[in-house]
Design a protein around this motif. Structure first.
Motif, mmCIF file in Angstrom:
data_model
loop_
_atom_site.group_PDB
_atom_site.id
_atom_site.type_symbol
_atom_site.label_atom_id
_atom_site.label_comp_id
_atom_site.label_asym_id
_atom_site.label_seq_id
_atom_site.Cartn_x
_atom_site.Cartn_y
_atom_site.Cartn_z
ATOM 1 N N ASP A 40 0.844 -1.194 0.000
ATOM 2 C CA ASP A 40 0.000 0.000 0.000
ATOM 3 C C ASP A 40 0.882 1.248 0.000
ATOM 4 O O ASP A 40 2.115 1.163 0.007
ATOM 5 C CB ASP A 40 -0.965 -0.005 1.188
ATOM 6 C CG ASP A 40 -0.252 -0.028 2.541
ATOM 7 O OD1 ASP A 40 0.955 0.307 2.598
ATOM 8 O OD2 ASP A 40 -0.898 -0.385 3.548
ATOM 9 N N SER A 41 0.253 2.408 0.005
ATOM 10 C CA SER A 41 1.002 3.659 -0.125
ATOM 11 C C SER A 41 1.961 3.888 1.040
ATOM 12 O O SER A 41 3.053 4.443 0.857
ATOM 13 C CB SER A 41 0.038 4.843 -0.249
ATOM 14 O OG SER A 41 -0.808 4.933 0.892
ATOM 15 N N LEU A 42 1.559 3.467 2.238
ATOM 16 C CA LEU A 42 2.420 3.644 3.399
ATOM 17 C C LEU A 42 3.701 2.826 3.261
ATOM 18 O O LEU A 42 4.795 3.304 3.576
ATOM 19 C CB LEU A 42 1.667 3.246 4.680
ATOM 20 C CG LEU A 42 0.491 4.144 5.076
ATOM 21 C CD1 LEU A 42 -0.202 3.592 6.315
ATOM 22 C CD2 LEU A 42 0.975 5.567 5.328
ATOM 23 N N GLU A 43 3.574 1.588 2.782
ATOM 24 C CA GLU A 43 4.754 0.750 2.605
ATOM 25 C C GLU A 43 5.639 1.286 1.486
ATOM 26 O O GLU A 43 6.871 1.326 1.619
ATOM 27 C CB GLU A 43 4.349 -0.693 2.297
ATOM 28 C CG GLU A 43 5.543 -1.630 2.161
ATOM 29 C CD GLU A 43 5.166 -3.087 1.966
ATOM 30 O OE1 GLU A 43 6.092 -3.914 1.816
ATOM 31 O OE2 GLU A 43 3.956 -3.391 1.947
ATOM 32 N N ILE A 44 5.018 1.705 0.401
ATOM 33 C CA ILE A 44 5.794 2.237 -0.725
ATOM 34 C C ILE A 44 6.585 3.471 -0.296
ATOM 35 O O ILE A 44 7.735 3.656 -0.694
ATOM 36 C CB ILE A 44 4.868 2.571 -1.912
ATOM 37 C CG1 ILE A 44 4.266 1.294 -2.491
ATOM 38 C CG2 ILE A 44 5.631 3.329 -3.000
ATOM 39 C CD1 ILE A 44 3.235 1.535 -3.563
ATOM 40 N N ASP A 45 5.973 4.289 0.538
ATOM 41 C CA ASP A 45 6.619 5.523 0.967
ATOM 42 C C ASP A 45 7.876 5.271 1.797
ATOM 43 O O ASP A 45 8.738 6.156 1.901
ATOM 44 C CB ASP A 45 5.634 6.380 1.760
ATOM 45 C CG ASP A 45 5.782 7.855 1.465
ATOM 46 O OD1 ASP A 45 6.239 8.196 0.352
ATOM 47 O OD2 ASP A 45 5.453 8.673 2.344
ATOM 48 N N THR A 46 7.986 4.088 2.389
ATOM 49 C CA THR A 46 9.166 3.765 3.196
ATOM 50 C C THR A 46 10.272 3.102 2.365
ATOM 51 O O THR A 46 11.367 2.866 2.880
ATOM 52 C CB THR A 46 8.796 2.818 4.352
ATOM 53 O OG1 THR A 46 8.356 1.554 3.828
ATOM 54 C CG2 THR A 46 7.693 3.413 5.206
ATOM 55 N N MET A 47 10.003 2.810 1.117
ATOM 56 C CA MET A 47 10.979 2.114 0.273
ATOM 57 C C MET A 47 12.108 3.046 -0.158
ATOM 58 O O MET A 47 11.941 4.269 -0.215
ATOM 59 C CB MET A 47 10.293 1.567 -0.993
ATOM 60 C CG MET A 47 9.308 0.457 -0.751
ATOM 61 S SD MET A 47 8.521 -0.056 -2.327
ATOM 62 C CE MET A 47 7.422 -1.355 -1.733
ATOM 63 N N GLY A 48 13.250 2.445 -0.488
ATOM 64 C CA GLY A 48 14.317 3.199 -1.122
ATOM 65 C C GLY A 48 13.868 3.664 -2.498
ATOM 66 O O GLY A 48 12.922 3.118 -3.081
#
Length: 208
Positions: free
Chosen positions: A68-76
């Motif tokens: 989801d967007s929250l997980e994507i936002d934490t990605m490199g």
């Protein structure tokens, strides 16, 4: 009997003298990979990348499907760019039918893996330790502080492209900084420039 043994030894030495060194095999593998990337031949490129690369694309595919967007936002930035690119450019039907190798092949076939990373690249000195080798990354004839990594798998030297992500991360972060945009805005703007189509909010949502 002595003559026969001598003949056998001479034949063995002759064969051995014509065998390719690890460096020659690595250079050949790299050239094959490079040519496949530059000509958009995904299946051919897949023959010359290692299991770490394929595992990466399998992991990315899972993220494309479920993050989801929250997980994507934490990605490199490299992982984020890859996930959002796949959601923007590849149909949901294809993504759901793909495995990691399919995704890699699709990316190469459709020019989604940067050719700039190899077009002017050559290998310099090669250092081998068992089934691992690293080769100097030479660009336009100039040595760089970076290396291509290779692993011998099933007796074939294969390139680990995930090791190059550090170089890609440095380059993208500099581009984001120079743009004055946020990282997320920079990525979505890049996708629009590359495809001529404005990304929808759906690229931030899981597809399953």
């Amino acid at each position: 009997m002595r003559k026969i043994i001598t003949l056998i030894l001479l034949i063995f030495i002759s064969i051995n003298s014509y065998s390719q060194s690890d460096k020659e095999l690595i250079l050949e593998s790299f050239d094959n990979y490079k040519n496949a990337i530059l000509t958009d031949k995904g299946k051919l490129a897949a023959d010359f990348v290692d299991s770490r690369t394929m595992n990466y694309y399998s992991t990315v595919l899972d993220k494309v499907k479920m993050a989801d967007s929250l997980e994507i936002d934490t990605m490199g930035i490299i992982d984020k760019l890859t996930v959002l690119t796949m959601r923007h450019r590849v149909s949901k039907k294809d993504l759901l039918s793909f495995n990691g190798k399919d995704l890699f092949v699709y990316a190469i076939d459709n020019g989604m893996v940067g050719k700039n990373s190899v077009v002017n690249a050559e290998l310099g000195d090669v250092v081998t330790n068992g089934d691992f080798s690293k080769a100097e990354f030479v660009v336009n004839g100039q040595k760089t502080p970076f290396f291509f990594h290779f692993y011998r798998e099933n007796k074939i030297w294969k390139v680990d492209i995930t090791h190059l992500f550090l170089l890609g991360t440095i380059a993208f972060k500099k581009m984001v900084e120079d743009s004055g945009e946020t990282e997320n805005d920079f990525i979505t703007n890049i996708l629009e420039v590359l495809t001529g189509k404005k990304p929808s909010e759906n690229i931030w949502k899981p597809i399953i």
